[in-house]
Structure formats: structure tokens, C-alpha cells
Design a protein around this motif. Structure first.
Motif, PDB file in Angstrom:
ATOM      1  N   ALA A  52       0.872  -1.175   0.000  1.00 37.82           N
ATOM      2  CA  ALA A  52       0.000   0.000   0.000  1.00 37.82           C
ATOM      3  C   ALA A  52       0.908   1.224   0.000  1.00 37.82           C
ATOM      4  CB  ALA A  52      -0.903  -0.001   1.234  1.00 37.82           C
ATOM      5  N   TYR A  53       0.651   2.175  -0.903  1.00 42.91           N
ATOM      6  CA  TYR A  53       1.567   3.300  -1.079  1.00 42.91           C
ATOM      7  C   TYR A  53       0.784   4.589  -1.217  1.00 42.91           C
ATOM      8  CZ  TYR A  53       5.147   6.267  -3.225  1.00 42.91           C
ATOM      9  OH  TYR A  53       6.017   7.285  -3.512  1.00 42.91           O
ATOM     10  N   GLN A  54       1.237   5.636  -0.542  1.00 45.78           N
ATOM     11  CA  GLN A  54       0.582   6.932  -0.647  1.00 45.78           C
ATOM     12  C   GLN A  54       1.600   8.044  -0.441  1.00 45.78           C
ATOM     13  OE1 GLN A  54      -2.734   7.654  -1.417  1.00 45.78           O
ATOM     14  NE2 GLN A  54      -1.802   9.681  -1.634  1.00 45.78           N
ATOM     15  N   ARG A  55       1.523   9.075  -1.255  1.00 42.23           N
ATOM     16  CA  ARG A  55       2.376  10.251  -1.112  1.00 42.23           C
ATOM     17  C   ARG A  55       1.547  11.409  -0.568  1.00 42.23           C
ATOM     18  NH1 ARG A  55       6.179  11.079  -6.276  1.00 42.23           N
ATOM     19  NH2 ARG A  55       7.217  12.399  -4.718  1.00 42.23           N
ATOM     20  N   GLY A  56       2.203  12.524  -0.314  1.00 41.79           N
ATOM     21  CA  GLY A  56       1.501  13.719   0.128  1.00 41.79           C
ATOM     22  C   GLY A  56       0.981  13.614   1.554  1.00 41.79           C
ATOM     23  N   LEU A  99      -0.247   5.903  10.436  1.00 43.04           N
ATOM     24  CA  LEU A  99      -0.231   4.727   9.570  1.00 43.04           C
ATOM     25  C   LEU A  99       0.749   3.677  10.078  1.00 43.04           C
ATOM     26  CD1 LEU A  99      -0.363   6.489   6.090  1.00 43.04           C
ATOM     27  CD2 LEU A  99      -2.189   5.165   7.170  1.00 43.04           C
ATOM     28  N   GLN A 100       1.858   4.106  10.648  1.00 41.17           N
ATOM     29  CA  GLN A 100       2.814   3.155  11.229  1.00 41.17           C
ATOM     30  C   GLN A 100       2.181   2.373  12.361  1.00 41.17           C
ATOM     31  OE1 GLN A 100       5.524   2.273   9.874  1.00 41.17           O
ATOM     32  NE2 GLN A 100       7.079   3.857   9.711  1.00 41.17           N
ATOM     33  N   LEU A 155       5.745 -15.657   5.712  1.00 40.13           N
ATOM     34  CA  LEU A 155       4.982 -14.463   5.359  1.00 40.13           C
ATOM     35  C   LEU A 155       5.669 -13.293   6.039  1.00 40.13           C
ATOM     36  CD1 LEU A 155       2.541 -12.907   4.227  1.00 40.13           C
ATOM     37  CD2 LEU A 155       1.333 -13.461   6.347  1.00 40.13           C
ATOM     38  N   GLY A 156       6.138 -12.340   5.262  1.00 38.62           N
ATOM     39  CA  GLY A 156       6.836 -11.195   5.829  1.00 38.62           C
ATOM     40  C   GLY A 156       6.080  -9.904   5.573  1.00 38.62           C
ATOM     41  N   MET A 157       6.244  -8.957   6.472  1.00 38.66           N
ATOM     42  CA  MET A 157       5.648  -7.631   6.301  1.00 38.66           C
ATOM     43  C   MET A 157       6.689  -6.579   6.645  1.00 38.66           C
ATOM     44  SD  MET A 157       1.814  -7.954   7.838  1.00 38.66           S
ATOM     45  CE  MET A 157       0.658  -9.156   7.197  1.00 38.66           C
ATOM     46  N   TYR A 158       6.618  -5.452   5.984  1.00 33.45           N
ATOM     47  CA  TYR A 158       7.519  -4.360   6.307  1.00 33.45           C
ATOM     48  C   TYR A 158       6.802  -3.042   6.054  1.00 33.45           C
ATOM     49  CZ  TYR A 158       8.187  -3.292   1.343  1.00 33.45           C
ATOM     50  OH  TYR A 158       7.977  -2.933   0.036  1.00 33.45           O
TER      51      TYR A 158
END
Length: 217
Positions: free
Chosen positions: A148-152, A161-162, A199-202
Motif C-alpha cells: 500500500a503506497y501513498q504520497r503527500g 499509519l505506522q 509471510l513477511g511484512m515491512y
């Protein structure tokens, strides 16, 4: 492949070379990590809401699960009392006046020792790159690789979000691990335990430069 993935061509060449993905020797899971993972996820050691149970220290004082049983699952070579003292020192568990053990953390993080941290990083990177390589080449199994990616965003929004990523990510990982533990016990009994799964997440965030924002516009 470079056009489709955005990965530089020289890295594509490295990924496609057999030498670029040397076999990584699996890192031996420490008893502490195994113990906490079982306690946080295994149905025997969690309640109906999948929260870790408060465990009597000794099996003789409990008709149900105990810390002693949990410790012996993690390692039959290290005494449960020794494992308990180590976890108390790390502030991962605490012992109350009723001789019951409380879990204080949902995950075990390795000590800040370069060799252990580098081994963990190597395993994670190896498996992630192998999954990407398999997906890009189309020659093998297709693995989950999404983000999931978001700028601004502001720094405060990133912090929110973290926190959300940490909470939701741990919830998903705990659910997967619980099922994986059940399947592992079954497959070991059936003699069909010759595969592994990760299963990895970062998450990652950084402040963008004015040049990066202008290029996006």
C-alpha cells in the motif's frame, strides 16, 4: 522485465543469475522466539479472543497449559527456569505473587548483536528476492507481493499509519502463525514436513525532497 517492474536492468541480470541467489543457511530459531510465538498464537496458550493466557509457572500446579510446558516445547535442552529468568531479564515476561507468568510482548526481537541481526536480514531478503524473481520470470510459483503506497502525507499521518500497520500486521501474522503451527504438528506426524513457508511484512517512510515532489507533479 525492467519496464514492468521498475527494477534496473543490471539488477534483473543479477536476479536471473543463479549465483545472485545463493542458498542461505536457515537461522536457528532461538528458544525465546519460539516460546513467545507459541504463547502469542497457539490455540492451547491463548484464550477465545486469541490473547495470551496467564500461565502457572509449573505444570504440577495446573490442570491446563503451563509455562513449564511452553518452555519444554521451545527447548528440551534448556531448563524452563533458565528460560524464564532470561525472559524476565529481557522484560518480555513477568512473574506475579501467585507464581503465574504474564507475557508482556507479542514478539521476540533479537539482541542488538550484529551477527544475529544480519542473519535475520539475510533470510528475509533472500526469501523476498526469490519471490520477486519467481513472479517476474513466470517460471515458478506466483507468490504474494503487494504493498500500500501513498504520497503527500504529513509526519503525523505517517506516524498514525505506522501504528495501524503494526497493529493490523501483527494481527495477520499471529493468525497465520497459529494455523502454521497446527499444520506443522500434523505434517510432522504424517512425515510430510519437507517444506517451509514465510509471510513477511515491512513498512517504510521518509521525508521527500522538493525535487522528488516536483518530478511527481
Amino acid at each position: 522485465m525492467s519496464l514492468l517492474t521498475g527494477i534496473a536492468r543490471r539488477y534483473i541480470r543479477e536476479i536471473r543469475m543463479e549465483e545472485a541467489l545463493p542458498e542461505v543457511k536457515p537461522l536457528k530459531i532461538s528458544p525465546g522466539a519460539s516460546l513467545i510465538a507459541d504463547w502469542a498464537t497457539h490455540p492451547r496458550f491463548t484464550d477465545d479472543a486469541t490473547q495470551p493466557l496467564v500461565l502457572p509457572r509449573l505444570a504440577a500446579k495446573s490442570e491446563g497449559p503451563s509455562f513449564e510446558e511452553l518452555a519444554l516445547r521451545a527447548s528440551s535442552d534448556i531448563r524452563p527456569r533458565t528460560q524464564l529468568e532470561d525472559l524476565i531479564e529481557r522484560k518480555l515476561v513477568e512473574l506475579d505473587e501467585q507464581d503465574r507468568v504474564h507475557l508482556l510482548a507479542e514478539a521476540y526481537l533479537p539482541d542488538n548483536q550484529q551477527q544475529e541481526l544480519m542473519s535475520v536480514m539475510a533470510e528475509h531478503l533472500h526469501d523476498h528476492i526469490s519471490a520477486v524473481s519467481s513472479n517476474v520470470s513466470g517460471d515458478g510459483a506466483r507468490y504474494l507481493d503487494r504493498s500500500a503506497y501513498q504520497r503527500g502525507l504529513s509526519a503525523a499521518s505517517v506516524a498514525e499509519l505506522q501504528r495501524m500497520a503494526e497493529q493490523e500486521g501483527m494481527r495477520a501474522l499471529k493468525k497465520i502463525y497459529a494455523r502454521a503451527a497446527e499444520l506443522s504438528e500434523r505434517d510432522e506426524k504424517d512425515g510430510r514436513d519437507d517444506h517451509r513457508f514465510r509471510l513477511g511484512m515491512y513498512s517504510y517512510a521518509e521525508q521527500e525532497t522538493d525535487t522528488a515532489r516536483e518530478s511527481e507533479d
